[in-house]
Design an enzyme around this catalytic site. Structure first.
Site, PDB file in Angstrom:
ATOM      1  N   LYS A 117      29.915 -30.134 -20.080  1.00 34.15           N
ATOM      2  CA  LYS A 117      30.116 -28.739 -19.163  1.00 34.15           C
ATOM      3  C   LYS A 117      29.936 -29.532 -17.919  1.00 34.15           C
ATOM      4  CE  LYS A 117      30.552 -24.726 -21.045  1.00 34.15           C
ATOM      5  NZ  LYS A 117      28.932 -24.012 -21.825  1.00 34.15           N
ATOM      6  N   LYS A 152      40.913 -27.321 -34.535  1.00 36.18           N
ATOM      7  CA  LYS A 152      40.110 -26.547 -34.309  1.00 36.18           C
ATOM      8  C   LYS A 152      40.521 -24.581 -33.522  1.00 36.18           C
ATOM      9  CE  LYS A 152      35.189 -24.760 -32.847  1.00 36.18           C
ATOM     10  NZ  LYS A 152      35.492 -24.449 -31.202  1.00 36.18           N
ATOM     11  N   LYS A 204      38.396 -20.431 -27.808  1.00 36.01           N
ATOM     12  CA  LYS A 204      38.881 -19.580 -26.686  1.00 36.01           C
ATOM     13  C   LYS A 204      39.193 -20.692 -25.804  1.00 36.01           C
ATOM     14  CE  LYS A 204      35.168 -16.940 -26.168  1.00 36.01           C
ATOM     15  NZ  LYS A 204      34.718 -17.086 -27.392  1.00 36.01           N
TER      16      LYS A 204
HETATM   17  P1  ADP Z   1      35.029 -20.712 -28.797  1.00 40.44           P
HETATM   18  O1  ADP Z   1      35.048 -22.620 -29.582  1.00 40.44           O
HETATM   19  O2  ADP Z   1      36.306 -19.939 -29.166  1.00 40.44           O
HETATM   20  O3  ADP Z   1      34.318 -20.398 -27.524  1.00 40.44           O
HETATM   21  P2  ADP Z   1      31.950 -19.832 -29.802  1.00 40.44           P
HETATM   22  O4  ADP Z   1      31.656 -21.328 -29.252  1.00 40.44           O
HETATM   23  O5  ADP Z   1      31.986 -19.186 -28.642  1.00 40.44           O
HETATM   24  O6  ADP Z   1      33.844 -19.978 -30.350  1.00 40.44           O
HETATM   25  O7  ADP Z   1      31.970 -19.815 -30.898  1.00 40.44           O
HETATM   26  C1  ADP Z   1      31.257 -19.027 -31.963  1.00 40.44           C
HETATM   27  C2  ADP Z   1      30.112 -18.951 -32.843  1.00 40.44           C
HETATM   28  O8  ADP Z   1      32.177 -19.481 -33.906  1.00 40.44           O
HETATM   29  C3  ADP Z   1      30.265 -20.133 -33.783  1.00 40.44           C
HETATM   30  O9  ADP Z   1      29.377 -20.325 -34.577  1.00 40.44           O
HETATM   31  C4  ADP Z   1      31.186 -21.210 -33.925  1.00 40.44           C
HETATM   32  O10 ADP Z   1      30.041 -22.117 -34.817  1.00 40.44           O
HETATM   33  C5  ADP Z   1      32.189 -19.660 -34.276  1.00 40.44           C
HETATM   34  N1  ADP Z   1      33.222 -20.395 -34.162  1.00 40.44           N
HETATM   35  C6  ADP Z   1      34.169 -20.848 -33.352  1.00 40.44           C
HETATM   36  N2  ADP Z   1      35.464 -21.104 -33.438  1.00 40.44           N
HETATM   37  C7  ADP Z   1      35.490 -21.674 -34.789  1.00 40.44           C
HETATM   38  C8  ADP Z   1      36.512 -21.915 -35.560  1.00 40.44           C
HETATM   39  N3  ADP Z   1      37.519 -22.356 -35.115  1.00 40.44           N
HETATM   40  N4  ADP Z   1      36.373 -22.447 -37.130  1.00 40.44           N
HETATM   41  C9  ADP Z   1      35.250 -21.709 -37.051  1.00 40.44           C
HETATM   42  N5  ADP Z   1      34.104 -21.398 -36.765  1.00 40.44           N
HETATM   43  C10 ADP Z   1      34.090 -21.545 -35.446  1.00 40.44           C
END
Ligand code: ADP
Ligand code: TRP
Length: 331
Positions: free
Chosen positions: A111, A194, A197
């Site tokens: 970050k 993966k 967002k």
């Molecule tokens: P992003 O990666 O879209 O920013 P977040 O970091 O807000 O998503 O993730 C929120 C929750 O969803 C966390 O517990 C994270 O481990 C899970 N998560 C996000 N993307 C995935 C993915 N592609 N596969 C499995 N779990 C995920």
């Protein structure tokens, strides 16, 4: 009964990664544990969203949690900023956490690289706030993805250190909770490992069927298997991961056999994935519509959740104050 806590930052809509990787587990866990699921709006301040943005995203995630099947009578659903007890606990953990350990956290380093003009103290102490989120309920289990492992290590450190400094057995050490032996990772359909967002490759739970179909049909593929029973390259394995997640075993086996005898048609495979995803997402999308137009209900649920979460946090805080040497009485 053992306690469970988890949360998601309100930075947009829930996507299939959030659903299959996290929220679907929450829905199962609410029947077996004393669960607290929250919306981490304080954590989202590290990136300075506008007030309107915060309000809107918090409502969205709450409606989407409910649409996925979280039930306020089974699990405590609340908004982080409604529970001010967390902040005092955060202060105590900050007193026992060293600058060096916070600076070593990978997500902080990342970050700080991404937003060099805004390397604020909140970003640095993101893990101690997360520790306060978890330990205020003295949670045993935290269902999160592998990306949160280092933050979880800090939460365990906060628990251990508090217990050691004051020679008490007050906090349990919270553990990551995975449903299978391996954390599930929902892949992107653009060839990336993966869905996320920030990767711009998401299928959202509110996406219309036509949008889902379009996104799936655009998924990258290759020229097809070159020999029978060959290993699947990553982009093809990703498509099979989707089959594993959303289709029946028969469907998976059917396409697996076609891959193995080199008769697979990717168009047909993608159509099947799109249809099976639509089947999962359509009812959730309908419920998202219903819940997000019901402000009164959302308000009631978050108020009721805040009350229960504050009760749990206040009980922990009262004991912490006593252990530390402050007046335990809180009004
Ligand atoms: P992003 O990666 O879209 O920013 P977040 O970091 O807000 O998503 O993730 C929120 C929750 O969803 C966390 O517990 C994270 O481990 C899970 N998560 C996000 N993307 C995935 C993915 N592609 N596969 C499995 N779990 C995920
Ligand atoms: N750090 C988590 C994320 O980025 C969100 C979060 C904040 C959280 N506090 C938490 C997750 C406590 C589990 C427990 O997704």
């Amino acid at each position: 009964m053992e306690k469970v806590l988890s949360g998601i930052r309100p930075t947009g809509h829930l996507h299939l990664g959030n659903y299959f990787g996290a929220v679907k587990s929450f829905v199962k866990m609410q029947n077996e544990y004393d669960c607290y699921f929250f919306i981490a709006d304080w954590h989202s301040l590290t990136t300075c969203p506008s007030p309107e943005n915060i309000r809107q995203s918090v409502r969205t995630i709450l409606a989407e949690y409910l649409a996925c099947g979280l039930e306020p009578d089974k699990a405590t659903l609340y908004v982080q900023s409604d529970v001010r007890e967390t902040l005092e606990i955060y202060l105590y953990f900050n007193m026992n956490t060293y600058l060096g350990e916070l600076e070593r956290v990978t997500t902080f380093k990342e970050k700080a690289r991404k937003q060099p003009d805004n390397v604020n103290a909140g970003l640095l102490t993101y893990p101690t706030l997360m520790a306060a989120d978890i330990l205020q309920h003295r949670a045993h289990w935290v269902p999160v993805g592998k990306d949160q492992e280092q933050n979880m290590e800090m939460a365990r450190k906060c628990a251990r250190r508090f217990n050691n400094i004051y020679k008490v057995e007050f906090f349990p050490e919270p553990q990551n909770f995975y449903f299978s032996d391996k954390a599930l990772k929902v892949p992107g359909l653009d060839g990336s490992g993966k869905m996320g967002k920030s990767d711009g490759n998401c299928i959202y739970l509110y996406d219309e069927d036509s949008v889902i179909r379009k996104k799936v049909m655009k998924a990258l593929t290759d020229n097809g298997p070159q020999a029978p029973n060959s290993e699947k390259p990553e982009i093809i394995q990703n498509l099979f991961t989707f089959l594993q997640i959303c289709s029946s075993k028969e469907t998976y086996d059917y396409f697996d056999e076609q891959w193995n005898n080199c008769t697979i048609r990717y168009g047909e495979l993608k159509k099947q994935i799109a249809e099976d995803l639509c089947k999962t997402v359509a009812p959730i999308r309908e419920r998202i519509r219903e819940f997000s137009s019901n402000d009164e209900l959302l308000e009631k649920i978050s108020r009721q959740g805040a009350e229960k979460a504050r009760e749990s946090a206040a009980a922990t805080l009262r004991e912490m104050r006593q252990i530390i040497g402050f007046n335990p009485e809180l009004r």
